[in-house]
Design a protein around this motif. Sequence first.
Motif, PDB file in Angstrom:
ATOM      1  N   ALA A 535       0.839  -1.196   0.000  1.00 58.71           N
ATOM      2  CA  ALA A 535       0.000   0.000   0.000  1.00 58.71           C
ATOM      3  C   ALA A 535       0.877   1.249   0.000  1.00 58.71           C
ATOM      4  N   ARG A 536       0.317   2.340  -0.502  1.00 61.45           N
ATOM      5  CA  ARG A 536       1.013   3.624  -0.483  1.00 61.45           C
ATOM      6  C   ARG A 536       0.164   4.631   0.275  1.00 61.45           C
ATOM      7  N   ASN A 537       0.816   5.459   1.046  1.00 52.63           N
ATOM      8  CA  ASN A 537       0.115   6.481   1.809  1.00 52.63           C
ATOM      9  C   ASN A 537       0.025   7.765   1.006  1.00 52.63           C
ATOM     10  N   ILE A 538      -1.118   8.401   1.079  1.00 53.43           N
ATOM     11  CA  ILE A 538      -1.285   9.722   0.482  1.00 53.43           C
ATOM     12  C   ILE A 538      -1.875  10.640   1.541  1.00 53.43           C
ATOM     13  N   ALA A 555     -14.844   2.905  -0.939  1.00 47.81           N
ATOM     14  CA  ALA A 555     -13.656   2.239  -1.487  1.00 47.81           C
ATOM     15  C   ALA A 555     -14.039   1.025  -2.317  1.00 47.81           C
ATOM     16  N   VAL A 556     -13.239   0.800  -3.360  1.00 48.63           N
ATOM     17  CA  VAL A 556     -13.266  -0.439  -4.142  1.00 48.63           C
ATOM     18  C   VAL A 556     -11.863  -1.015  -4.075  1.00 48.63           C
ATOM     19  N   ASP A 557     -11.737  -2.226  -3.559  1.00 43.69           N
ATOM     20  CA  ASP A 557     -10.417  -2.855  -3.446  1.00 43.69           C
ATOM     21  C   ASP A 557     -10.580  -4.366  -3.357  1.00 43.69           C
ATOM     22  N   SER A 558      -9.526  -5.060  -2.954  1.00 40.94           N
ATOM     23  CA  SER A 558      -9.519  -6.524  -2.963  1.00 40.94           C
ATOM     24  C   SER A 558     -10.468  -7.135  -1.941  1.00 40.94           C
ATOM     25  N   SER A 559     -11.049  -6.334  -1.076  1.00 42.31           N
ATOM     26  CA  SER A 559     -11.968  -6.884  -0.074  1.00 42.31           C
ATOM     27  C   SER A 559     -13.287  -7.339  -0.677  1.00 42.31           C
ATOM     28  N   LEU A 584      -4.574   8.605   3.749  1.00 41.16           N
ATOM     29  CA  LEU A 584      -5.186   7.374   3.272  1.00 41.16           C
ATOM     30  C   LEU A 584      -4.105   6.367   2.904  1.00 41.16           C
ATOM     31  N   ALA A 585      -4.370   5.107   3.191  1.00 45.28           N
ATOM     32  CA  ALA A 585      -3.521   4.020   2.710  1.00 45.28           C
ATOM     33  C   ALA A 585      -4.154   3.477   1.434  1.00 45.28           C
ATOM     34  N   LEU A 586      -3.466   3.657   0.316  1.00 42.07           N
ATOM     35  CA  LEU A 586      -3.985   3.242  -0.987  1.00 42.07           C
ATOM     36  C   LEU A 586      -3.480   1.843  -1.309  1.00 42.07           C
ATOM     37  N   ASN A 587      -4.345   0.864  -1.233  1.00 39.86           N
ATOM     38  CA  ASN A 587      -3.962  -0.490  -1.601  1.00 39.86           C
ATOM     39  C   ASN A 587      -3.731  -0.585  -3.102  1.00 39.86           C
ATOM     40  N   PRO A 588      -2.867  -1.499  -3.556  1.00 38.85           N
ATOM     41  CA  PRO A 588      -2.733  -1.705  -5.004  1.00 38.85           C
ATOM     42  C   PRO A 588      -4.086  -2.072  -5.612  1.00 38.85           C
ATOM     43  N   TYR A 589      -4.368  -1.537  -6.767  1.00 37.79           N
ATOM     44  CA  TYR A 589      -5.608  -1.799  -7.500  1.00 37.79           C
ATOM     45  C   TYR A 589      -6.826  -1.436  -6.643  1.00 37.79           C
ATOM     46  N   SER A 590      -6.867  -0.176  -6.251  1.00 39.28           N
ATOM     47  CA  SER A 590      -7.979   0.299  -5.437  1.00 39.28           C
ATOM     48  C   SER A 590      -8.437   1.665  -5.918  1.00 39.28           C
ATOM     49  N   VAL A 591      -9.671   1.997  -5.561  1.00 45.24           N
ATOM     50  CA  VAL A 591     -10.236   3.310  -5.823  1.00 45.24           C
ATOM     51  C   VAL A 591     -10.901   3.786  -4.541  1.00 45.24           C
ATOM     52  N   ASN A 592     -10.566   4.995  -4.116  1.00 45.04           N
ATOM     53  CA  ASN A 592     -11.191   5.593  -2.948  1.00 45.04           C
ATOM     54  C   ASN A 592     -11.897   6.881  -3.353  1.00 45.04           C
ATOM     55  N   MET A 593     -13.048   7.117  -2.768  1.00 41.26           N
ATOM     56  CA  MET A 593     -13.764   8.369  -2.988  1.00 41.26           C
ATOM     57  C   MET A 593     -14.081   9.002  -1.645  1.00 41.26           C
ATOM     58  N   ILE A 594     -13.642  10.247  -1.489  1.00 44.15           N
ATOM     59  CA  ILE A 594     -13.953  11.033  -0.294  1.00 44.15           C
ATOM     60  C   ILE A 594     -15.012  12.057  -0.655  1.00 44.15           C
TER      61      ILE A 594
END
Length: 622
Positions: A535-538, A555-559, A584-594
């Motif tokens: 994961a990468r932090n932003i 969020a859309v991710d591997s979960s 935010l911790a951005l998991n690989p192959y994820s989309v987050n919406m705030i």
Amino acid sequence: MICKRKTQSEKRKTTAQNFPAHYLHQAGSRLILSHGREKLLVLSLSFALCALSFALNCFAQQGDDLELNLDIASNTIPLPKIFKPAIDLSGRGFHRDNSWPQTIAAKEALDTWQRDIGFNGFYRLQYNLWEINQLSKDKEAQNKLISNYESIIKNINDAGGIVILDIFGTPAGLGKVLDKKSPPWDLKAFKALVKGVIRDLSCNKRYNIWYEVWNAPDLEDFFLGREQDYLNLYRAVAEGVNELRLETKIHIPLGGPSVSWWFSNLQGNTIVTPEGSLIYELIKFCYHYHLPLDFITWHGFSTSPAAEKENTIYKKSSTSLIRDWLTYFNFDRDIPFIVDEWNYDRDANVLAERKENSFISASYIPSRIKNMYEASIDYQLYFCLEDFQNNKEGVVRNVGAFAFDAEYPEYKGQPKSAYNVFRMLGSLGSDMFLSKLNDEFVGAIATKTEDAIIILVYNYIDPDIVTGYLSKNISSLNGAERKILLNIIKSQRLEKIMLGQLNISVLRGLTNKTKNILKKAQELNNLAKRLSATARNIRIGIKNLKENYLYERYAVDSSCSMNCEFAPLEKKEVNAIELYQETLALNPYSVNMIVLKKKPPEPPAALVPQGTIPIPENQSGD
């Protein structure tokens, strides 16, 4: 017919048998060797360099972490229309009810999309003339089929959307051979048929429709004619449109050619000779015969989010080159460019990344759309609404935003991760902030409305970043350099270089330019491998919040990959503050919406007149 698409390996076999070139396709790129002149040709579907509009201030990167600073008082532009949810409504390929369009997704999938997202964008509908004609002996079923097509068109128009109606399928009796993929032998009869359809829908009923002539005419699975057959077919439709324009004074948009790539033609053209493309020939043909050409369409299936950013031998982008062609032939150079079919594609009809791991292809969606915008594409249509299976033609493709279970007699479908990403896109604000984030994989879209701030952040890593990068840069090499690079790829030395098992410096015949390209590809490969596993932090900093806000994060991710709930994972209040920060911790192959929405003011307390005694609840003064 319109839904059937070959696997990439099948396409290569077809090319080898019928065209003078072999296609070596590896997801985000194609490398091509022309037998006739022994040239190495490269079809650049470039790798993603996500310079993404985001805030007034640029992001500063330290290591793998990112920082975003957004001033909500900074300048914005109206959100470009390319960011609106848009999709080809195809799917399934077979329905038990013969009065429902066989190549359109199930009604239940359309109803779900309409309820959750709405139809106020661009939507592509493939209008099958062959299928309609096949019901000519059952007028009741035929009329119901036509009515079902029209009902979909009406729903889109009523919502403020625009329909791209793809006209295809030569009816039995009009084709040169008995096949819906055949070009018509009687162009006058075909013209009269299509003209009647357009008159009814656009002139009599005044639907807002853009007409597209055929689909993928460069592929034999979709069209059995020659290039001139397609041009003659286009001319027949265009002349009918011209006549209706003169008669009714109504502007009826017409375009095409909806080829499989912008440089493609029916003879297996490559990016090295773009002027041989069907798009170029159509522009020239329309100029010669004074035919309308109101928009240009093509497809783009790839893993590269920057597939539209490939360079050409003319040292300009593909979109710039096509616009120069339009100017040369006295057309409006600013007519819309539309990628009317695109999806995450890795050399197979069925992919785990579009099914049980569909969060991967879902994270690809905003990255590809943002790159399309930066490449000056005006509109895009994702392909498609529903998977294909259980159809007469034996086509199985899991390209849909919806999956379904073919074993159930009643509808049993479910949305994939992609569907929730489209819901996020539909939630974006009307105005977009401007700036750039220079990162290979992480990108963002920041928008606002009068009472909200909506920020979408994605983390997509191209699994074929090496071939994407090589194909992006190989057009800058000379013929000898290209040939050496192709030999490295064919001998599997490229894989050894990427694994660090072969030193670039020991390879013979490489120029400094070629070495630098290989070194950069190696760096990108190592970076992609590392960041695809962590994961990468932003850190998001939002400046000038003058009011209190309610915070929600989706969020859309591997979960979750299938049938995922669209609900906030976090909720809290954010008070008015000069600088608000969130990490935010951005998991690989994820989309987050705030979503930050202004908190409604508290209702004022009830005022009690002086000298009165409040009456307790459930009591009276009697």
